[in-house]
Design an enzyme around this catalytic site. Structure first.
Site: not given
Ligand code: BDP
Length: 715
Positions: A183-184, A303, A307, A340, A352, A381, A403, A409, A537, A559
């Site tokens: 992912e990413r 996590k 999300e 996290r 947010r 983010d 982190e 990304e 963003h 988002w």
């Molecule tokens: C965002 C990403 C997503 C991750 C999320 C995370 O878009 O893919 O799952 O953070 O850190 O930046 O949990």
């Protein structure tokens, strides 16, 4: 003649074999012969042989590294020996008979098993260089350090070095899924070949371990934070154990991301309530099972309630309840939980940027001792630029882990050259004022400010199966810089860039200087052509590729892009002062006060904290609209400058590296102009003002950019 054809001919005809085909696989551990004859001669005079004391799997790694490193760099066989004479390198632990009586090792005797020292001294009347540590892993780190001194052409005449890590847990987080999609990730597939593990051991697992050990990384989280419960089944635990066996001699512990609902998905329970006795027991059993396979297992990353991930709040419990349950299961084995703080919910109508603090601050003091709360560097983010996260300094009772994202990304994937050392440095150097002046993020992270036993840093990895590991050669510098800063958060981004260039590209000043300049400027360039003045963003929906400030009306406001830039005819920017979301109140004084007024707020954060009219006068004398255009245009121009700089290196560096970076820079130029045009045209629909005189006009209308579609962009 076309560059490619020229290159091909150069490759087959003119260039000596040693200089061709640098595909980046060897990272910063190339050990090619020292190119500077003066240095080479000095080293040849000072290194006549080496002796490694002791026996262990790590000692075997050390022997191989010294053998390859010394013989490669000095371009001749350097003999290993069981005795020593003048000009020998001796690597051994401080308790070895040979070393334990020398006064030097007494001086260093309190160092921990990861610390090391390197000294030039006399032993039995012979001039030697001693690399030593209380532990095998410290010794390995010392050996890598010594080789780096040679790789970067520094003198070894009078060494007197003592090193110890600033941060205890120095981890990579792989957002890698079990089907091998990262992912990413923008460098191919996940490097873990789960299907063939545990029986097939790919050679690059060893290279990965070496590379990490060389920069002091001591842990790796193998799977995505959006975790699949299957990772905790016997099938996958055996595979993880095989990797742990490979990494152990390199001092790298394996950790796993745990899905909070695993007791339901793979355990046959109906709930995963952390206060339920059967759930607690399930985790205890699971942890025991893991330690039977991986005796030095590091622990879990979680996590939760973020999300869409399950978590303790599904049962009305707090993050502390969830983390503590896992911590209790891990405690008898010495494992930790990294919980996290990346939480936000679109059903909560709060900015947010404020939500993590609102949820976590009240929990300070409620976590078990072996829990670390893992906080992203900024409150949204991993944007190209964010102010530091307000949680840093706000939870003095809890070890907070940093982190960082190494994978790009939001910074051009693996196509854009963006050196992140400067981003990391900016965050670590930021002063939170939590305990008055000098309470930097670095001091919170390394545990020194609050005297914490645990401290940690996590970097979201940018590695993949691409031959050069990171897609872009310069992505390697971000992996490298991350590791170096986890080892010592006080290091400067410039000195790290210097080391990396010397080991990866060239030791020649006429290469180092321009490349370093380019790297040091690169992140600011990207901020300028993507999100200047505190914008954030505004990237493409879902895949996050390219500009899309027009994103709106989605099922989640938080988002969309319009949620963050709030552009209208009256102006642009997110009011986070008292008259707006009041996110500023989460920062300590005098930061909060300084940022509260647009006059004193640093301009790089101005639209993060303020909504200002298009005519607002900036420090440059320009209006906000003009300044915004100016930044977008400067950003795009600066990438053209990078291209020019790189072009001038032709013939001075490896042709394959030259060509690889050249091609990517050309794409970056195109994409920087794309960002510039799309954003300026879009914001112009609100400002209703012309693009300032002297700036070239975008050649396409806004609709063109809005209609671009990238169904298969990596994500
Ligand atoms: C965002 C990403 C997503 C991750 C999320 C995370 O878009 O893919 O799952 O953070 O850190 O930046 O949990």
């Amino acid at each position: 003649m076309n560059l490619k054809i020229k290159l091909f001919i150069a490759l087959i005809l003119t260039i000596p074999l040693s200089a061709i085909c640098d595909d980046g696989y060897r990272l910063w551990l190339k050990y090619d012969p020292i190119s500077d004859n003066l240095m080479l001669n000095e080293y040849r005079k000072s290194i006549k042989g080496y002796m490694v004391l002791g026996e262990s799997p790590t000692i075997d790694v050390i022997k191989a590294e010294l053998q390859n490193g010394l013989s490669g760099l000095l371009d001749r066989q350097i003999p290993a020996s069981n005795t020593f004479s003048d000009h020998f390198i001796i690597a051994g632990k401080t308790d070895h008979d040979l070393l334990k009586n020398i006064s030097l090792s007494k001086k260093y005797k309190n160092i921990s098993s990861e610390d090391y020292f390197i000294v030039t001294t006399e032993l039995e009347n012979k001039k030697v260089t001693i690399i030593s540590s209380n532990g095998d892993i410290g010794l390995l780190y010392g050996v890598f350090h010594f080789l780096k001194i040679l790789q970067t052409h520094q003198s070894i005449e009078n060494l007197d070095i003592v090193e110890s890590p600033g941060v205890k847990l120095r981890l990579l987080n792989h957002w890698d899924n079990l089907q091998r999609r990262a992912e990413r990730g923008y460098a191919g597939c996940s490097i873990w070949d789960w299907h063939k593990l545990p029986d097939y051991i790919h050679p690059y697992y060893y290279q990965y371990a070496r590379a990490n050990a060389s920069i002091g990384i001591n842990g790796t989280v193998l799977n995505n934070v959006n975790a699949d419960a299957l990772i905790l089944t016997p099938l996958y635990l055996e595979k993880a154990a095989a990797l742990a066996d490979i990494f152990r001699p390199y001092g790298i512990k394996v950790y796993l991301s745990a899905r909070f609902s695993s007791p339901i998905e793979i355990g046959g329970l109906k709930i995963s309530d952390p206060l339920d006795a059967s759930v607690q027991q399930w985790w205890k059993n699971k942890v025991e099972e893991i330690y039977a396979l991986i005796p030095d297992f590091g622990g879990f990353v979680v996590k939760a309630n973020s999300e869409g991930q399950p978590g303790p709040q599904n049962y009305g419990r707090s993050h502390a309840d969830g983390a503590n349950m896992l911590a209790d299961a891990l405690k008898p084995f010495g494992g930790v939980v990294m919980w996290r703080a990346f939480v936000y919910d679109h059903n909560i109508k709060e900015d947010r940027a404020k939500q993590a603090y609102t949820e976590f601050k009240p929990l300070d003091g409620e976590f078990r001792e072996n829990v670390l709360v893992q906080v992203k560097n900024g409150p949204i983010d991993f944007q190209p630029r964010e102010p530091f996260h307000p949680l840093f300094g706000a939870m003095p009772e809890t070890p907070l882990m940093m982190e960082f994202q190494i994978t790009q990304e939001y910074l051009g994937f693996s196509t854009h050259l963006v050196y992140l050392g400067t981003l990391y440095e900016e965050v670590l150097d930021a002063d939170t004022y939590s305990r008055g002046k000098g309470s930097t993020v670095a001091k919170i992270i390394d545990g020194s400010l609050e005297n914490k036993e645990f401290s940690g840093m996590a970097g979201v990895a940018n590695t993949g199966t691409d031959r050069n590991w990171t897609g872009h050669l310069f992505g390697q510098s971000n992996w490298y810089a991350y590791g170096r800063l986890a080892w010592n958060p006080e290091l400067s981004a410039a000195s790290i860039a210097d080391e990396w260039i010397r080991m990866t590209i060239s030791n020649q000043p006429d290469v180092i200087n321009p490349v370093k300049k380019m790297m040091m400027q690169s992140r600011e360039n990207t901020v300028n052509y993507m999100t200047p003045l505190g914008l954030h963003h505004i990237m493409g929906w879902d895949h996050h590729y390219g500009p899309a400030p027009w994103i709106k009306d989605k099922f989640r406001d938080d988002w969309t892009s319009v949620y963050y830039h709030k552009a209208g005819q009256d102006g642009i920017g997110f009011d986070r002062t008292k008259s707006g979301s009041d996110a500023l109140s989460q920062y300590f004084e005098p930061i909060a006060r300084k940022f509260a007024s647009p006059e004193t707020c640093p301009e790089e954060y101005i639209l993060w904290f303020h909504h200002l009219s298009w005519d607002y006068k900036m420090k440059s004398g320009r209006t906000l609209w003009e300044e915004l255009c100016h930044r977008y245009y400067t950003g795009a121009e600066s990438v053209k400058d990078m291209l020019k700089t790189w072009h001038e290196l032709q013939g001075k560096i490896d042709p394959e590296i030259f060509d690889h970076v050249m091609q990517l820079l050309k794409i970056q130029v195109k994409e920087a102009v794309w960002w510039r045009n799309a954003c300026v045209l879009y914001f112009q629909t609100f400002s209703q003002k012309p693009i300032p005189e002297g700036l070239e006009k975008p050649d396409k209308p806004l609709e063109y950019y809005m209609n671009l579609d990238f169904p298969y962009a990596p994500k």
